[in-house]
Motif scaffolding. Structure first.
Motif, mmCIF file in Angstrom:
data_model
loop_
_atom_site.group_PDB
_atom_site.id
_atom_site.type_symbol
_atom_site.label_atom_id
_atom_site.label_comp_id
_atom_site.label_asym_id
_atom_site.label_seq_id
_atom_site.Cartn_x
_atom_site.Cartn_y
_atom_site.Cartn_z
ATOM 1 N N ALA A 106 -0.907 15.939 -1.115
ATOM 2 C CA ALA A 106 -0.021 15.329 -0.130
ATOM 3 C C ALA A 106 -0.829 14.717 1.014
ATOM 4 C CB ALA A 106 0.972 16.354 0.401
ATOM 5 N N LEU A 107 -1.887 15.415 1.439
ATOM 6 C CA LEU A 107 -2.739 14.896 2.503
ATOM 7 C C LEU A 107 -3.440 13.616 2.060
ATOM 8 C CD1 LEU A 107 -4.025 15.269 5.311
ATOM 9 C CD2 LEU A 107 -5.801 16.624 4.191
ATOM 10 N N VAL A 108 -3.960 13.621 0.833
ATOM 11 C CA VAL A 108 -4.636 12.433 0.307
ATOM 12 C C VAL A 108 -3.651 11.262 0.218
ATOM 13 C CG1 VAL A 108 -5.710 11.445 -1.767
ATOM 14 C CG2 VAL A 108 -6.431 13.687 -0.928
ATOM 15 N N GLU A 109 -2.445 11.542 -0.282
ATOM 16 C CA GLU A 109 -1.437 10.480 -0.380
ATOM 17 C C GLU A 109 -1.058 9.940 0.994
ATOM 18 O OE1 GLU A 109 1.687 12.290 -2.657
ATOM 19 O OE2 GLU A 109 0.691 11.850 -4.569
ATOM 20 N N GLU A 110 -0.957 10.819 1.973
ATOM 21 C CA GLU A 110 -0.624 10.384 3.335
ATOM 22 C C GLU A 110 -1.746 9.522 3.904
ATOM 23 O OE1 GLU A 110 1.579 9.973 6.911
ATOM 24 O OE2 GLU A 110 2.096 10.368 4.828
ATOM 25 N N ARG A 111 -2.985 9.920 3.665
ATOM 26 C CA ARG A 111 -4.119 9.107 4.118
ATOM 27 C C ARG A 111 -4.111 7.737 3.457
ATOM 28 N NH1 ARG A 111 -8.823 13.692 3.920
ATOM 29 N NH2 ARG A 111 -8.394 14.598 5.952
ATOM 30 N N GLU A 112 -3.822 7.713 2.166
ATOM 31 C CA GLU A 112 -3.764 6.432 1.463
ATOM 32 C C GLU A 112 -2.644 5.556 2.009
ATOM 33 O OE1 GLU A 112 -3.446 7.497 -2.654
ATOM 34 O OE2 GLU A 112 -5.593 7.933 -2.830
ATOM 35 N N ARG A 113 -1.496 6.186 2.324
ATOM 36 C CA ARG A 113 -0.371 5.419 2.878
ATOM 37 C C ARG A 113 -0.742 4.840 4.244
ATOM 38 N NH1 ARG A 113 2.988 5.576 6.640
ATOM 39 N NH2 ARG A 113 2.452 7.655 7.348
ATOM 40 N N ILE A 114 -1.382 5.661 5.091
ATOM 41 C CA ILE A 114 -1.798 5.182 6.405
ATOM 42 C C ILE A 114 -2.794 4.038 6.255
ATOM 43 C CG2 ILE A 114 -3.091 5.809 8.487
ATOM 44 C CD1 ILE A 114 -1.835 8.637 8.206
ATOM 45 N N ALA A 115 -3.733 4.199 5.339
ATOM 46 C CA ALA A 115 -4.730 3.146 5.108
ATOM 47 C C ALA A 115 -4.058 1.860 4.656
ATOM 48 C CB ALA A 115 -5.757 3.607 4.079
ATOM 49 N N THR A 167 -11.912 2.722 9.848
ATOM 50 C CA THR A 167 -10.970 3.843 9.776
ATOM 51 C C THR A 167 -10.344 3.929 8.401
ATOM 52 O OG1 THR A 167 -10.489 3.624 12.127
ATOM 53 C CG2 THR A 167 -8.877 4.829 10.801
ATOM 54 N N ILE A 168 -9.946 2.790 7.859
ATOM 55 C CA ILE A 168 -9.363 2.762 6.513
ATOM 56 C C ILE A 168 -10.373 3.298 5.503
ATOM 57 C CG2 ILE A 168 -8.580 1.236 4.637
ATOM 58 C CD1 ILE A 168 -7.349 -0.549 6.856
ATOM 59 N N PHE A 169 -11.614 2.852 5.599
ATOM 60 C CA PHE A 169 -12.636 3.324 4.672
ATOM 61 C C PHE A 169 -12.823 4.825 4.799
ATOM 62 C CE2 PHE A 169 -17.061 4.360 3.677
ATOM 63 C CZ PHE A 169 -17.086 3.973 2.360
ATOM 64 N N ALA A 170 -12.829 5.334 6.029
ATOM 65 C CA ALA A 170 -12.993 6.775 6.239
ATOM 66 C C ALA A 170 -11.820 7.547 5.652
ATOM 67 C CB ALA A 170 -13.139 7.080 7.727
ATOM 68 N N LEU A 171 -10.609 7.018 5.813
ATOM 69 C CA LEU A 171 -9.436 7.683 5.243
ATOM 70 C C LEU A 171 -9.489 7.707 3.725
ATOM 71 C CD1 LEU A 171 -6.561 6.272 7.482
ATOM 72 C CD2 LEU A 171 -7.270 8.659 7.313
ATOM 73 N N GLU A 172 -9.892 6.592 3.148
ATOM 74 C CA GLU A 172 -9.933 6.506 1.685
ATOM 75 C C GLU A 172 -11.063 7.324 1.096
ATOM 76 O OE1 GLU A 172 -10.166 2.284 1.137
ATOM 77 O OE2 GLU A 172 -7.988 2.063 1.090
ATOM 78 N N SER A 173 -12.191 7.425 1.808
ATOM 79 C CA SER A 173 -13.350 8.103 1.226
ATOM 80 C C SER A 173 -13.441 9.567 1.626
ATOM 81 C CB SER A 173 -14.639 7.391 1.622
ATOM 82 O OG SER A 173 -14.839 7.501 3.014
ATOM 83 N N SER A 174 -12.562 10.059 2.499
ATOM 84 C CA SER A 174 -12.689 11.444 2.950
ATOM 85 C C SER A 174 -12.377 12.438 1.855
ATOM 86 C CB SER A 174 -11.784 11.701 4.154
ATOM 87 O OG SER A 174 -10.434 11.559 3.772
ATOM 88 N N ASP A 175 -11.698 12.043 0.768
ATOM 89 C CA ASP A 175 -11.416 12.989 -0.309
ATOM 90 C C ASP A 175 -12.445 12.934 -1.420
ATOM 91 O OD1 ASP A 175 -9.808 14.926 -1.716
ATOM 92 O OD2 ASP A 175 -9.358 13.291 -3.091
ATOM 93 N N GLY A 176 -12.854 11.749 -1.822
ATOM 94 C CA GLY A 176 -13.751 11.693 -2.966
ATOM 95 C C GLY A 176 -14.978 10.863 -2.709
ATOM 96 N N GLY A 177 -15.238 10.554 -1.442
ATOM 97 C CA GLY A 177 -16.346 9.688 -1.099
ATOM 98 C C GLY A 177 -17.683 10.386 -1.222
#
Length: 192
Positions: A106-115, A167-177
């Motif tokens: 859910a956190l990853v999906e929320e980050r992706e939505r924000i991005a 910020t978008i890159f950080a949100l997208e890469s914080s899970d699997g970066g």
């Protein structure tokens, strides 16, 4: 006294039970070298049952139940009761893990939505404003004061777009970066 103590799995009764996936009944744990003796001596263990905690055919750990030294040995109905409890404990552990995984997803999906929202809405609007300002700049070259203000606004918008993209890159890469932040977050998640 044992809290936080790490014991080797190799050669232990717990490792054997986890590996074989079967319950082990021990008549006197204080006399069995496969049972970690600091645990036995602090608990003054005698007869013991070691039951695997399993979920989806994967060993999660071992449940050990013991009577004191000189206590009665366990009967068949005791084994059934402890195995039933271990099955319920395994389900609870698996449920907690699944719940944690759902929260992580859910956190990853929320980050992706924000991005996506940042990219689709904010960056496009800022880019559009920047284009309008560049158009004004080309028409207002005669007025030095307006020109300077327009150039400053355009530079500020460009910097804002760069910040938002970061910020978008950080949100997208914080899970699997592969960045340091992503690695630290993964290690912390795995440790918990």
């Amino acid at each position: 006294k044992l809290e936080g103590t790490v014991f080797p799995a190799k050669g232990s009764m717990s490792a054997r039970v986890m590996q074989l996936g079967t319950t082990e009944l021990i008549e006197d744990a204080s006399q069995d070298e496969r049972v970690i003796q600091p645990i036995v001596s602090l608990g003054e263990f005698g007869p013991a049952i070691f039951v695997p905690l399993k979920a989806r055919q994967q060993a999660l750990g071992t449940l050990a139940v013991a009577n004191g030294r000189g206590g009665r040995t366990f009967l068949e109905e005791d084994l059934e009761l402890v195995e039933s409890f271990a099955a319920q404990a395994s389900m609870a552990i698996e449920y907690a893990r699944a719940h944690g995984e759902l929260q992580r997803i859910a956190l990853v999906e929320e980050r992706e939505r924000i991005a996506r929202d940042l990219h689709d809405l904010v960056i496009q609007r800022l880019f559009g404003v920047g284009l309008n300002l560049q158009g004004l700049y080309s028409h207002g070259r005669q007025d030095f004061d307006i020109t300077e203000r327009l150039l400053s606004a355009i530079e500020e918008l460009d910097a804002t777009i760069i910040d938002i993209r970061s910020t978008i890159f950080a949100l997208e890469s914080s899970d699997g970066g592969t960045g340091l932040r992503a690695k630290v977050l993964k290690i912390a998640y795995d440790a918990t």
